[in-house]
Design a protein around this motif. Sequence first.
Motif, PDB file in Angstrom:
ATOM      1  N   UNK A 142       0.918  -1.203  -0.130  1.00  0.00           N
ATOM      2  CA  UNK A 142      -0.102   0.164  -0.116  1.00  0.00           C
ATOM      3  C   UNK A 142       0.923   1.248   0.055  1.00  0.00           C
ATOM      4  N   UNK A 143       0.565   2.140  -0.940  1.00  0.00           N
ATOM      5  CA  UNK A 143       1.479   3.570  -0.909  1.00  0.00           C
ATOM      6  C   UNK A 143       1.441   4.130   0.477  1.00  0.00           C
ATOM      7  N   UNK A 144       2.307   4.787   0.981  1.00  0.00           N
ATOM      8  CA  UNK A 144       2.585   5.253   2.407  1.00  0.00           C
ATOM      9  C   UNK A 144       1.233   6.350   2.634  1.00  0.00           C
ATOM     10  N   UNK A 145       0.688   6.944   1.818  1.00  0.00           N
ATOM     11  CA  UNK A 145      -0.131   7.889   2.160  1.00  0.00           C
ATOM     12  C   UNK A 145      -1.593   7.811   2.208  1.00  0.00           C
ATOM     13  N   UNK A 146      -1.874   6.498   1.715  1.00  0.00           N
ATOM     14  CA  UNK A 146      -3.122   5.817   1.572  1.00  0.00           C
ATOM     15  C   UNK A 146      -3.610   5.208   2.664  1.00  0.00           C
ATOM     16  N   UNK A 147      -4.631   5.496   3.414  1.00  0.00           N
ATOM     17  CA  UNK A 147      -4.962   4.511   4.822  1.00  0.00           C
ATOM     18  C   UNK A 147      -6.460   4.001   4.384  1.00  0.00           C
ATOM     19  N   UNK A 148      -6.968   4.209   3.343  1.00  0.00           N
ATOM     20  CA  UNK A 148      -8.215   3.464   3.196  1.00  0.00           C
ATOM     21  C   UNK A 148      -8.228   3.536   1.395  1.00  0.00           C
ATOM     22  N   UNK A 149      -8.833   2.411   0.976  1.00  0.00           N
ATOM     23  CA  UNK A 149      -8.964   2.560  -0.491  1.00  0.00           C
ATOM     24  C   UNK A 149     -10.574   3.209  -0.909  1.00  0.00           C
ATOM     25  N   UNK A 150     -10.303   4.121  -1.918  1.00  0.00           N
ATOM     26  CA  UNK A 150     -11.580   4.956  -1.983  1.00  0.00           C
ATOM     27  C   UNK A 150     -12.692   3.983  -2.455  1.00  0.00           C
ATOM     28  N   UNK A 151     -13.964   4.558  -2.354  1.00  0.00           N
ATOM     29  CA  UNK A 151     -14.963   3.641  -3.095  1.00  0.00           C
ATOM     30  C   UNK A 151     -14.727   3.140  -4.560  1.00  0.00           C
ATOM     31  N   UNK A 152     -15.343   2.547  -5.045  1.00  0.00           N
ATOM     32  CA  UNK A 152     -15.421   2.101  -6.459  1.00  0.00           C
ATOM     33  C   UNK A 152     -16.038   3.334  -7.168  1.00  0.00           C
ATOM     34  N   UNK A 153     -15.224   3.621  -8.393  1.00  0.00           N
ATOM     35  CA  UNK A 153     -15.576   4.547  -9.341  1.00  0.00           C
ATOM     36  C   UNK A 153     -17.056   4.151  -9.893  1.00  0.00           C
ATOM     37  N   UNK A 154     -16.868   3.180 -10.294  1.00  0.00           N
ATOM     38  CA  UNK A 154     -18.286   2.413 -11.051  1.00  0.00           C
ATOM     39  C   UNK A 154     -17.749   1.025 -11.132  1.00  0.00           C
ATOM     40  N   UNK A 155     -19.130   0.135 -11.441  1.00  0.00           N
ATOM     41  CA  UNK A 155     -19.314  -1.304 -11.548  1.00  0.00           C
ATOM     42  C   UNK A 155     -19.890  -1.443 -12.743  1.00  0.00           C
ATOM     43  N   UNK A 156     -19.425  -2.001 -13.819  1.00  0.00           N
ATOM     44  CA  UNK A 156     -20.151  -2.161 -15.096  1.00  0.00           C
ATOM     45  C   UNK A 156     -20.545  -3.672 -15.114  1.00  0.00           C
ATOM     46  N   UNK A 157     -21.534  -4.020 -15.526  1.00  0.00           N
ATOM     47  CA  UNK A 157     -22.260  -5.358 -15.404  1.00  0.00           C
ATOM     48  C   UNK A 157     -22.828  -5.571 -16.839  1.00  0.00           C
ATOM     49  N   UNK A 158     -22.146  -6.576 -17.923  1.00  0.00           N
ATOM     50  CA  UNK A 158     -22.866  -6.836 -19.024  1.00  0.00           C
ATOM     51  C   UNK A 158     -23.487  -8.399 -18.783  1.00  0.00           C
ATOM     52  N   UNK A 159     -23.792  -9.168 -19.711  1.00  0.00           N
ATOM     53  CA  UNK A 159     -24.603 -10.364 -19.844  1.00  0.00           C
ATOM     54  C   UNK A 159     -23.869 -11.312 -19.003  1.00  0.00           C
ATOM     55  N   UNK A 160     -22.502 -11.289 -19.270  1.00  0.00           N
ATOM     56  CA  UNK A 160     -21.439 -12.281 -19.012  1.00  0.00           C
ATOM     57  C   UNK A 160     -19.956 -11.862 -18.265  1.00  0.00           C
ATOM     58  N   UNK A 161     -19.923 -10.422 -17.967  1.00  0.00           N
ATOM     59  CA  UNK A 161     -18.814 -10.038 -17.417  1.00  0.00           C
ATOM     60  C   UNK A 161     -19.172  -9.037 -16.322  1.00  0.00           C
ATOM     61  N   UNK A 162     -18.252  -8.770 -15.662  1.00  0.00           N
ATOM     62  CA  UNK A 162     -18.261  -7.625 -14.387  1.00  0.00           C
ATOM     63  C   UNK A 162     -16.972  -7.042 -14.515  1.00  0.00           C
ATOM     64  N   UNK A 163     -17.019  -5.552 -14.402  1.00  0.00           N
ATOM     65  CA  UNK A 163     -15.672  -5.086 -14.134  1.00  0.00           C
ATOM     66  C   UNK A 163     -15.861  -3.752 -13.320  1.00  0.00           C
ATOM     67  N   UNK A 164     -14.959  -3.346 -12.533  1.00  0.00           N
ATOM     68  CA  UNK A 164     -14.890  -2.246 -11.871  1.00  0.00           C
ATOM     69  C   UNK A 164     -13.543  -1.347 -11.853  1.00  0.00           C
ATOM     70  N   UNK A 165     -13.655   0.082 -11.461  1.00  0.00           N
ATOM     71  CA  UNK A 165     -12.475   0.659 -11.496  1.00  0.00           C
ATOM     72  C   UNK A 165     -12.404   1.485 -10.053  1.00  0.00           C
ATOM     73  N   UNK A 166     -11.274   1.863  -9.787  1.00  0.00           N
ATOM     74  CA  UNK A 166     -11.062   2.719  -8.665  1.00  0.00           C
ATOM     75  C   UNK A 166      -9.725   3.583  -8.978  1.00  0.00           C
ATOM     76  N   UNK A 167      -9.792   4.831  -8.429  1.00  0.00           N
ATOM     77  CA  UNK A 167      -8.858   5.811  -8.647  1.00  0.00           C
ATOM     78  C   UNK A 167      -8.430   6.273  -7.261  1.00  0.00           C
ATOM     79  N   UNK A 168      -6.930   6.085  -6.938  1.00  0.00           N
ATOM     80  CA  UNK A 168      -6.583   6.514  -5.609  1.00  0.00           C
ATOM     81  C   UNK A 168      -6.519   8.157  -5.651  1.00  0.00           C
ATOM     82  N   UNK A 169      -6.321   8.763  -4.802  1.00  0.00           N
ATOM     83  CA  UNK A 169      -5.716  10.210  -4.344  1.00  0.00           C
ATOM     84  C   UNK A 169      -4.167  10.192  -4.648  1.00  0.00           C
TER      85      UNK A 169
END
Length: 346
Positions: free
Chosen positions: A170-197
Amino acid sequence: MRPNYPYNCWYVAAVSDEVGQGLLARRLLDIPVLLYRRGSGAVVAMEDRCIHRAYPLSAGRRDGDRVICGYHGFGYDPDGCLVDVPSQENVPPGARVRSYPVHEQAPFVWIWLGDPGAAALRPPPRVPWYADGSGWAGTTEALRIDANYLLLHEHYLDLTDVFVMHPEVVPPDIEVLPQLDEVEVSERSVSYTRTTPPSRLAAWEAEITGLPVDTTGTRREEGTFVSPGLHVQHYVIDPDAGKTHELLRIQGFTPESPEATHVFLQMARNFATDDERVAEFLRTMFHEWAMRDSVVLETIQDRLSQRGEPRRDINVKADRAAVRARRIAMEMVDEESGRFVLSWTP
């Protein structure tokens, strides 16, 4: 009881380097499979069982492209057809073992163990960032974990455990992971993205990039349940000044049985592609990461197996992608079992 994995799906059977002129035995989806290469280099996959007395063909030998059973010497062509019975002149008509569609897309050999007619309609999944491999370098590893494959998918779709299990990454300045930016769902797949400060580099990030440890930048993390057989993590280190550094963790999750999973791991990077020191550092780091994860997952599997009860987990916000991935896998299982419900909600 019906396993919780679908059969009509491409799974990784082996890393390309594992399959050679010898006979490789592997249990996939609780099916004994024999893998080898023809003289042309093409991969063959067939049921690892002589039709005469159920002796493993992998315990036999090669005769050119044919496989000779080590018990009574029955001979099989690469398509699984029985072509020789040494004790008699005639071969029983139609006698054969099942052969399976395979597709080699280095560094993985994919196999289809479901309905043979459906294989051509669904090509193996591709990783868009790594479709042609140009500008990337990587290492591979094959592991086996005594845990159900969905436990692995759920684990890698929620990385909030890093503060407890892998605090050193974990990078030294991050104490908690931010919430997921988004969760995309299709018929057969799932993806998420997250951006840290913006934060300084963790020691491992500085080691592999060659950047000073006080360099600041953001991280973009993407996790994708591509299919029940494939999970991809895309990690981007984006310094405030300079080029980005990208890592791909491509994992084939292939059930050996309901309680064990083969993991075929490829670690790829688009930087330091000729630096063997960086390759070895990442290979060692992610192997140790996987071993630490496996202890937890095997402990959970052992507890679930001992109790023999349905799972009664609660879910939190960080589980959004994992919950949807499990739902997709189970809908595929239900569809094969004739119980598929057409109404589908994300």
